[in-house]
Motif scaffolding. Structure first.
Motif, PDB file in Angstrom:
ATOM      1  N   LEU A   1       4.541 -15.128 -12.387  1.00  0.00           N
ATOM      2  CA  LEU A   1       3.512 -14.211 -12.366  1.00  0.00           C
ATOM      3  C   LEU A   1       3.304 -13.554 -11.264  1.00  0.00           C
ATOM      4  CD1 LEU A   1       0.578 -13.543 -13.736  1.00  0.00           C
ATOM      5  CD2 LEU A   1      -0.144 -15.284 -12.163  1.00  0.00           C
ATOM      6  N   GLY A   2       3.257 -12.138 -10.978  1.00  0.00           N
ATOM      7  CA  GLY A   2       3.082 -11.649  -9.679  1.00  0.00           C
ATOM      8  C   GLY A   2       1.550 -11.226  -9.402  1.00  0.00           C
ATOM      9  N   LEU A   3       1.168 -11.647  -8.015  1.00  0.00           N
ATOM     10  CA  LEU A   3      -0.146 -10.932  -7.697  1.00  0.00           C
ATOM     11  C   LEU A   3       0.011  -9.951  -6.757  1.00  0.00           C
ATOM     12  CD1 LEU A   3      -1.480 -14.477  -6.998  1.00  0.00           C
ATOM     13  CD2 LEU A   3      -1.879 -13.497  -8.878  1.00  0.00           C
ATOM     14  N   GLY A   4      -0.790  -8.792  -7.197  1.00  0.00           N
ATOM     15  CA  GLY A   4      -0.486  -7.648  -6.416  1.00  0.00           C
ATOM     16  C   GLY A   4      -2.032  -7.093  -6.269  1.00  0.00           C
ATOM     17  N   GLY A   5      -1.943  -6.116  -5.407  1.00  0.00           N
ATOM     18  CA  GLY A   5      -3.160  -5.421  -4.897  1.00  0.00           C
ATOM     19  C   GLY A   5      -3.094  -5.017  -3.420  1.00  0.00           C
ATOM     20  N   LEU A   6      -4.303  -4.283  -2.963  1.00  0.00           N
ATOM     21  CA  LEU A   6      -4.363  -3.721  -1.676  1.00  0.00           C
ATOM     22  C   LEU A   6      -4.797  -4.816  -0.749  1.00  0.00           C
ATOM     23  CD1 LEU A   6      -6.129  -0.373  -2.348  1.00  0.00           C
ATOM     24  CD2 LEU A   6      -3.779  -0.553  -2.175  1.00  0.00           C
ATOM     25  N   ALA A   7      -4.504  -4.537   0.661  1.00  0.00           N
ATOM     26  CA  ALA A   7      -4.523  -5.449   1.631  1.00  0.00           C
ATOM     27  C   ALA A   7      -6.017  -5.755   1.653  1.00  0.00           C
ATOM     28  CB  ALA A   7      -4.162  -4.962   3.051  1.00  0.00           C
ATOM     29  N   GLY A   8      -6.509  -6.869   1.954  1.00  0.00           N
ATOM     30  CA  GLY A   8      -7.912  -7.189   2.059  1.00  0.00           C
ATOM     31  C   GLY A   8      -8.524  -7.566   0.880  1.00  0.00           C
ATOM     32  N   GLN A   9      -7.800  -7.312  -0.321  1.00  0.00           N
ATOM     33  CA  GLN A   9      -8.705  -7.472  -1.652  1.00  0.00           C
ATOM     34  C   GLN A   9      -8.542  -8.997  -2.287  1.00  0.00           C
ATOM     35  OE1 GLN A   9     -10.275  -5.109  -3.334  1.00  0.00           O
ATOM     36  NE2 GLN A   9      -9.880  -4.224  -1.289  1.00  0.00           N
ATOM     37  N   GLY A  10      -7.937  -9.968  -1.465  1.00  0.00           N
ATOM     38  CA  GLY A  10      -7.789 -11.400  -1.875  1.00  0.00           C
ATOM     39  C   GLY A  10      -6.807 -11.997  -2.441  1.00  0.00           C
ATOM     40  N   LYS A  11      -5.471 -11.123  -2.558  1.00  0.00           N
ATOM     41  CA  LYS A  11      -4.379 -11.525  -3.450  1.00  0.00           C
ATOM     42  C   LYS A  11      -3.954 -12.760  -2.534  1.00  0.00           C
ATOM     43  CE  LYS A  11      -0.938  -8.238  -1.480  1.00  0.00           C
ATOM     44  NZ  LYS A  11      -1.941  -7.319  -0.711  1.00  0.00           N
ATOM     45  N   ILE A  12      -3.634 -12.473  -1.030  1.00  0.00           N
ATOM     46  CA  ILE A  12      -3.129 -13.604  -0.448  1.00  0.00           C
ATOM     47  C   ILE A  12      -3.893 -14.876  -0.409  1.00  0.00           C
ATOM     48  CG2 ILE A  12      -2.647 -14.121   2.216  1.00  0.00           C
ATOM     49  CD1 ILE A  12      -1.636 -11.190   2.451  1.00  0.00           C
TER      50      ILE A  12
END
Length: 522
Positions: A297-308
């Motif tokens: 499963l990949g988790l993507g998104g822009l910086a600061g959006q919570g993915k990390i």
């Protein structure tokens, strides 16, 4: 730079390398981790590690004059600035204080007029104004009085660059992997900025592993391999495939995995229910997610959006609430040891702060977590437990070979490895746990194209051969699309949507912007 050579402890890391850059030129410097790029730049910037280890051979001419900067201060006085691969910021200081450090604006006081300028006081108004101007050049809308501690890594990178462009005499700016910690949108913004700096007459030496960026913005490139110069050439005369081939000395092909059809009716192997994670800059605000056994499963998104924040929350590294179920069993929150005991391993995006014991050798780094959690590599003699150093070394030698960790041997301290090889040690440590679930956060950040392929190939192989469930968090959407079975896009701390890897670019673009994608997803 003419015929530059450098040796560390009998190991020659640069062999007669020459490099030329013109005023206002953007010059790319590429090569695998360990090729000598950072060492070459450390020589140019006068870093103490160069002169404390015997100096270097060769000649440097800057602005027509022979020079040999013995310290970063000397280099900066000449007009050379450098943004390092690892951050050089003081966390407890504000953004303004970091930008103006050692170049503070002052104003006279009554005492200073009598006793000298050392008794002048800080001119906070002028410092704030300078910091704001530097940030504006980078299109950053952030309060310049915020402390650096807790800011997203992308912000920290722009602050590093703002500090350099605030200098009045800047003629040459060295950028060592500046986009490694940036998302694709932040990197595009950054490339516009360095193009503007080039237009102002500032020469840019741009080190990156993202070859598409090299092709996009540089005027010419120099390619290094194993400490030697392979080629210097105008960028318009070489394509990305040829660049990659010259860097690694072999053909590079894209990593792809056989995508699985995920049956939504089967019970989830890992389930997140209303998960909240209080990670500064990456807060998670109610994520619900089901991951099936054997899935990537990949988790993507822009910086600061919570993915990390998701993987960090699962491991309990930041305050977390909600529910985490593994194979139907509720996992304890905020307890990293218990997650490790339940065969969940984590590869952090912060390899130096969380992933490594920098002042310990490679073999101990690889074995440490398994030694502590699983009591591997231990011989029991009655009531006594003795560390089996021989088996630790044997295991390390095997995994160093398997992952192609470039080092002098298992006894080398991890502090002295290149960034990419440090990342491979982190992966080796996680794999030594033999986990059922592997959480991998930014696995290829700061890694060259050859090492990147090896890392992604390793993850796919673990998934296919061991049926290991893998959750990959990455700012590199192209990587997620290569190896993932599904990709969850995180926006505003929640799962915005889940897309198949072959969804359109438009669908991914809209999802990452938090927009409705029903019109473009079939």
């Amino acid at each position: 730079m003419k015929n530059i050579s450098k040796t560390y402890s009998g190991n020659q890391v640069l062999k007669n390398v020459s490099l030329t850059i013109k005023e206002g030129e953007i010059h790319g410097l590429v090569g695998e981790n360990g090729a000598g790029k950072s060492t070459l730049m450390n020589i140019l910037f006068g870093m103490p590690v160069i002169h404390s280890t015997g100096g270097f051979e060769g000649e440097i001419l800057f602005d027509g004059k022979t020079c040999n900067p013995k310290s970063p201060t000397e280099a900066m006085e000449m007009g050379i600035g450098m943004v390092h691969q690892e951050f050089m910021l003081i966390p407890g200081f504000t953004i303004t204080e970091n930008i103006k450090l050692n170049r503070e604006n002052t104003k006279p006081t009554t005492l200073s007029k009598v006793l000298g300028p050392k008794l002048e006081k800080l001119n906070f108004t002028k410092m704030k104004e300078d910091a704001k101007n530097a940030l504006n050049k980078l299109n950053m809308t952030v309060d310049e009085y915020l402390p650096v501690a807790g800011l997203p890594v992308g912000y920290m990178q722009f602050i590093e660059i703002a500090r350099e462009i605030d200098k009045s005499n800047l003629k040459l700016l060295i950028l060592d992997e500046p986009t490694a910690v940036l998302t694709e949108s932040e990197a595009d913004q950054f490339l516009d900025v360095i193009q503007n700096l080039s237009n102002m007459g500032i020469a840019i030496l741009f080190i990156t592993h993202r070859l598409d960026e090299i092709k996009q913005v540089t005027d010419s490139i120099t390619i290094l391999r194993d400490g030697s110069l392979v080629k210097s050439i105008p960028t318009s005369e070489i394509d990305i495939i040829e660049m990659a081939k010259l860097m690694v000395g072999r053909e590079i092909t894209s990593t792809t995995s056989d995508k699985k059809d995920i049956d939504s009716d089967t019970s989830p192997y890992l389930e997140l229910k209303d998960l909240y994670v209080d990670m500064p800059g990456e807060r998670v605000k109610g994520v619900n997610l089901q991951i099936r056994k054997g899935e990537i499963l990949g988790l993507g998104g822009l910086a600061g959006q919570g993915k990390i924040g998701i993987a960090n929350g699962i491991m309990g590294l930041y305050p977390t609430k909600g529910s985490i179920l593994k194979d139907g069993k509720e996992m304890p929150l905020n307890n990293p040891r218990e997650m490790l005991n339940n065969a969940v391993a984590f590869l952090s995006e912060d390899r130096k702060g969380v992933g490594l014991l920098l002042d310990e050798p490679i073999d101990f780094n690889i074995a440490f977590t398994s030694l502590e959690i699983q009591e591997k590599f231990i011989n029991k003699i009655g009531p006594f437990k003795i560390v089996d150093s021989k088996s630790i070394k044997f295991h390390a030698e095997k995994i160093i070979k398997d992952l192609d960790i470039r080092c002098t041997g298992p006894n080398q301290y991890t502090r002295f490895l290149s960034g990419g090889n440090q990342q491979k040690v982190c992966i080796a440590r996680a794999l030594t746990l033999n986990p059922d679930i592997l959480l991998v956060s930014e696995p290829t950040r700061g890694i060259d194209i050859g090492a990147k392929k090896l890392v992604l190939d390793t993850l796919v192989k673990l998934n296919q051969e061991l049926n290991m469930t893998i959750i990959i968090t990455s700012s590199e959407l192209a990587e997620l699309r290569q190896v993932s079975d599904r990709i969850a896009i995180i926006s505003e701390g929640k799962v915005h949507t889940i897309l198949p890897p072959d969804a359109s670019d438009e669908a991914f673009g809209l999802a990452m912007a938090g927009e409705d994608i029903d019109k473009v997803v079939s």
